[in-house]
Scaffold this active site. Structure first.
Site, PDB file in Angstrom:
ATOM      1  N   HIS A   1      31.410   1.037  44.657  1.00  0.00           N
ATOM      2  CA  HIS A   1      31.554   2.072  45.684  1.00  0.00           C
ATOM      3  C   HIS A   1      30.415   3.081  45.580  1.00  0.00           C
ATOM      4  O   HIS A   1      29.822   3.467  46.595  1.00  0.00           O
ATOM      5  CB  HIS A   1      32.874   2.849  45.510  1.00  0.00           C
TER       6      HIS A   1
ATOM      7  N   LYS B   1      48.525  -2.063  50.099  1.00  0.00           N
ATOM      8  CA  LYS B   1      48.135  -1.911  48.694  1.00  0.00           C
ATOM      9  C   LYS B   1      49.099  -0.964  47.986  1.00  0.00           C
ATOM     10  O   LYS B   1      49.613  -0.040  48.581  1.00  0.00           O
ATOM     11  CB  LYS B   1      46.713  -1.346  48.585  1.00  0.00           C
TER      12      LYS B   1
ATOM     13  N   ARG C   1      30.689  -7.663  49.489  1.00  0.00           N
ATOM     14  CA  ARG C   1      30.480  -8.313  48.198  1.00  0.00           C
ATOM     15  C   ARG C   1      30.336  -9.816  48.347  1.00  0.00           C
ATOM     16  O   ARG C   1      29.539 -10.437  47.674  1.00  0.00           O
ATOM     17  CB  ARG C   1      31.655  -8.026  47.258  1.00  0.00           C
TER      18      ARG C   1
ATOM     19  N   SER D   1      38.327  -2.780  42.971  1.00  0.00           N
ATOM     20  CA  SER D   1      39.311  -1.851  42.410  1.00  0.00           C
ATOM     21  C   SER D   1      40.565  -2.568  41.941  1.00  0.00           C
ATOM     22  O   SER D   1      41.123  -2.259  40.889  1.00  0.00           O
ATOM     23  CB  SER D   1      39.688  -0.781  43.438  1.00  0.00           C
TER      24      SER D   1
END
Length: 164
Positions: free
Chosen positions: A18, A42, A91, A129
């Site tokens: 990040h 999440k 990514r 994360s």
């Protein structure tokens, strides 16, 4: 004309990946607003307030970068911030598929705001994360993935110091 960008995310916790996108993205605009939000799909380790404090601390030395909480449609938030672009990090191919679909939907909602993708630094591409939290919950070392201050925050939450 001032160019404002919004970088949205849950940042639970904020990772070196990040921070790479934030630092590089901040050079592309006059003002970068980091939007800390919730994601109903999440289960966060940290509250929104804790994540806001964490992100604010981690970007304190970056000029023209601010941190704001939001709980609305991204395009509504971006417009309220006067943003010309949404900044997103990629990514892997799986990220691209999801982000491509989101960019298309967002363009349908507001075609005046562009989505800009930055590829994560190669050395940081595996960092997520979700995986950082999983490693930490099992007592693994997360120091390669987050700053020392974030590692301490995670250790305080999980009760694991992490193996060296």
């Amino acid at each position: 004309m001032s160019r404002t960008a919004v970088y949205p995310g849950t940042f639970d916790p904020i990772t070196l990946g990040h921070l790479d996108i934030i630092q590089r993205g901040a050079r592309m605009c006059d003002k970068l607003v980091i939007g800390v939000t919730t994601n109903p799909s999440k289960q966060p380790m940290f509250t929104v307030e804790e994540r806001m404090a964490m992100v604010t601390r981690e970007v304190a030395d970056l000029p023209h970068v601010s941190v704001t909480q939001f709980d609305s449609l991204l395009m509504d938030f971006a417009e309220a911030q006067g943003a010309a672009m949404i900044l997103r990090g990629l990514r892997a191919v799986a990220d691209f598929e999801y982000e491509y679909q989101m960019a298309g939907m967002n363009q349908q909602l507001n075609d005046r705001i562009e989505t800009v993708f930055l590829m994560a630094d190669v050395s940081l591409q595996p960092i997520a994360s979700r995986l950082v939290k999983e490693i930490a919950r099992y007592g693994g070392d997360i120091n390669k993935f987050v700053t020392p201050a974030v590692a301490a925050d995670v250790a305080a939450r999980t009760g694991h110091k992490g193996k060296k």
